[in-house]
Design an enzyme around this catalytic site. Structure first.
Site, mmCIF file in Angstrom:
data_model
loop_
_atom_site.group_PDB
_atom_site.id
_atom_site.type_symbol
_atom_site.label_atom_id
_atom_site.label_comp_id
_atom_site.label_asym_id
_atom_site.label_seq_id
_atom_site.Cartn_x
_atom_site.Cartn_y
_atom_site.Cartn_z
ATOM 1 N N CYS A 4 73.308 15.698 13.843
ATOM 2 C CA CYS A 4 73.459 14.239 13.739
ATOM 3 C C CYS A 4 73.149 13.770 12.310
ATOM 4 O O CYS A 4 72.071 14.033 11.769
ATOM 5 C CB CYS A 4 72.523 13.561 14.737
ATOM 6 S SG CYS A 4 72.452 11.774 14.550
ATOM 7 N N CYS A 7 69.988 11.625 12.091
ATOM 8 C CA CYS A 7 68.784 12.445 12.281
ATOM 9 C C CYS A 7 68.456 13.174 10.975
ATOM 10 O O CYS A 7 67.281 13.289 10.590
ATOM 11 C CB CYS A 7 68.975 13.448 13.414
ATOM 12 S SG CYS A 7 68.755 12.754 15.069
ATOM 13 N N HIS A 46 66.187 10.456 18.042
ATOM 14 C CA HIS A 46 67.607 10.268 18.356
ATOM 15 C C HIS A 46 67.822 9.538 19.678
ATOM 16 O O HIS A 46 67.312 9.918 20.722
ATOM 17 C CB HIS A 46 68.322 11.620 18.426
ATOM 18 C CG HIS A 46 69.792 11.485 18.667
ATOM 19 N ND1 HIS A 46 70.695 11.333 17.644
ATOM 20 C CD2 HIS A 46 70.505 11.419 19.822
ATOM 21 C CE1 HIS A 46 71.908 11.199 18.154
ATOM 22 N NE2 HIS A 46 71.820 11.255 19.476
ATOM 23 N N HIS A 96 74.251 7.658 16.495
ATOM 24 C CA HIS A 96 72.782 7.572 16.471
ATOM 25 C C HIS A 96 72.485 6.078 16.372
ATOM 26 O O HIS A 96 72.994 5.409 15.459
ATOM 27 C CB HIS A 96 72.239 8.357 15.267
ATOM 28 C CG HIS A 96 70.737 8.336 15.110
ATOM 29 N ND1 HIS A 96 69.962 9.483 15.020
ATOM 30 C CD2 HIS A 96 69.867 7.298 14.982
ATOM 31 C CE1 HIS A 96 68.686 9.144 14.856
ATOM 32 N NE2 HIS A 96 68.604 7.813 14.825
ATOM 33 N N HIS A 98 71.795 2.471 15.636
ATOM 34 C CA HIS A 98 71.514 1.794 14.358
ATOM 35 C C HIS A 98 71.901 0.335 14.470
ATOM 36 O O HIS A 98 72.833 -0.030 15.180
ATOM 37 C CB HIS A 98 72.254 2.460 13.190
ATOM 38 C CG HIS A 98 73.727 2.623 13.386
ATOM 39 N ND1 HIS A 98 74.260 3.621 14.168
ATOM 40 C CD2 HIS A 98 74.787 1.924 12.904
ATOM 41 C CE1 HIS A 98 75.579 3.534 14.160
ATOM 42 N NE2 HIS A 98 75.925 2.500 13.408
HETATM 43 P P1 AMP Z 1 79.004 2.317 12.732
HETATM 44 O O1 AMP Z 1 80.413 2.481 12.249
HETATM 45 O O2 AMP Z 1 78.709 1.021 13.402
HETATM 46 O O3 AMP Z 1 78.599 3.514 13.593
HETATM 47 O O4 AMP Z 1 78.093 2.324 11.449
HETATM 48 C C1 AMP Z 1 77.851 3.479 10.708
HETATM 49 C C2 AMP Z 1 77.568 3.047 9.313
HETATM 50 O O5 AMP Z 1 76.959 4.127 8.630
HETATM 51 C C3 AMP Z 1 78.816 2.658 8.499
HETATM 52 O O6 AMP Z 1 78.677 1.305 8.066
HETATM 53 C C4 AMP Z 1 78.800 3.645 7.340
HETATM 54 O O7 AMP Z 1 79.233 3.068 6.118
HETATM 55 C C5 AMP Z 1 77.345 4.062 7.291
HETATM 56 N N1 AMP Z 1 77.090 5.376 6.729
HETATM 57 C C6 AMP Z 1 77.742 6.538 6.992
HETATM 58 N N2 AMP Z 1 77.190 7.550 6.300
HETATM 59 C C7 AMP Z 1 76.165 7.029 5.590
HETATM 60 C C8 AMP Z 1 75.207 7.556 4.669
HETATM 61 N N3 AMP Z 1 75.184 8.861 4.349
HETATM 62 N N4 AMP Z 1 74.309 6.718 4.104
HETATM 63 C C9 AMP Z 1 74.333 5.397 4.416
HETATM 64 N N5 AMP Z 1 75.187 4.837 5.283
HETATM 65 C C10 AMP Z 1 76.105 5.622 5.860
HETATM 66 ZN ZN ZN Z 2 70.529 11.404 15.606
#
Ligand code: AMP
Ligand code: ZN
Length: 112
Positions: A4, A7, A46, A96, A98
């Site tokens: 993940c 994670c 997680h 995960h 958020h």
């Molecule tokens: P969601 O599409 O709602 O699942 O949100 C996932 C978010 O994670 C998106 O806005 C991505 O731009 C962000 N994201 C993906 N990889 C990373 C990373 N390595 N660091 C920071 N944000 C990320």
């Molecule tokens: Zn996770």
């Protein structure tokens, strides 16, 4: 979960632009910001999404919301949006839990 992405970020195995950390959660700037301020708050443990929050584990969600309230005050944000996408159709790309915190521009309703 070993595969993940969030994670791995929570464990420090993948770097992030960290805003806040405590034993329960982590806040970091989104890599692809959709507003002048766009950060994510995740639990370190997680859970796939809001759909996995239950009576037994909801303290983590309450804690995350108190962190969002504290951080936005510290950042001087008076108006902001908190979003959590659940599942593919709603636009969840990282499985995960958020919470997106977005601020700094006019926003529309309903969201796209
Ligand atoms: P969601 O599409 O709602 O699942 O949100 C996932 C978010 O994670 C998106 O806005 C991505 O731009 C962000 N994201 C993906 N990889 C990373 C990373 N390595 N660091 C920071 N944000 C990320
Ligand atoms: Zn996770």
């Amino acid at each position: 979960m070993s595969e993940c992405l969030f994670c791995k970020i929570a464990a420090g195995d993948i770097p992030s632009n960290k805003l806040y950390e405590d034993p329960v959660c982590l806040a970091f700037h989104d890599i692809d910001p959709q507003a002048p301020t766009h950060f994510l708050v995740i639990p370190k443990a997680h859970l796939a999404s809001v759909a996995e929050i239950t009576e037994d584990n909801n303290a983590v969600a309450a804690h995350i919301f108190s962190v969002i309230s504290k951080l936005t005050k510290e950042l001087g944000l008076e108006s902001y949006r908190v979003v959590s996408n659940i599942g593919e159709q709603a636009g969840q790309s990282v499985p995960h839990l958020h919470f997106h915190v977005l601020a700094g521009r006019d926003m529309t309703w309903p969201p796209g």
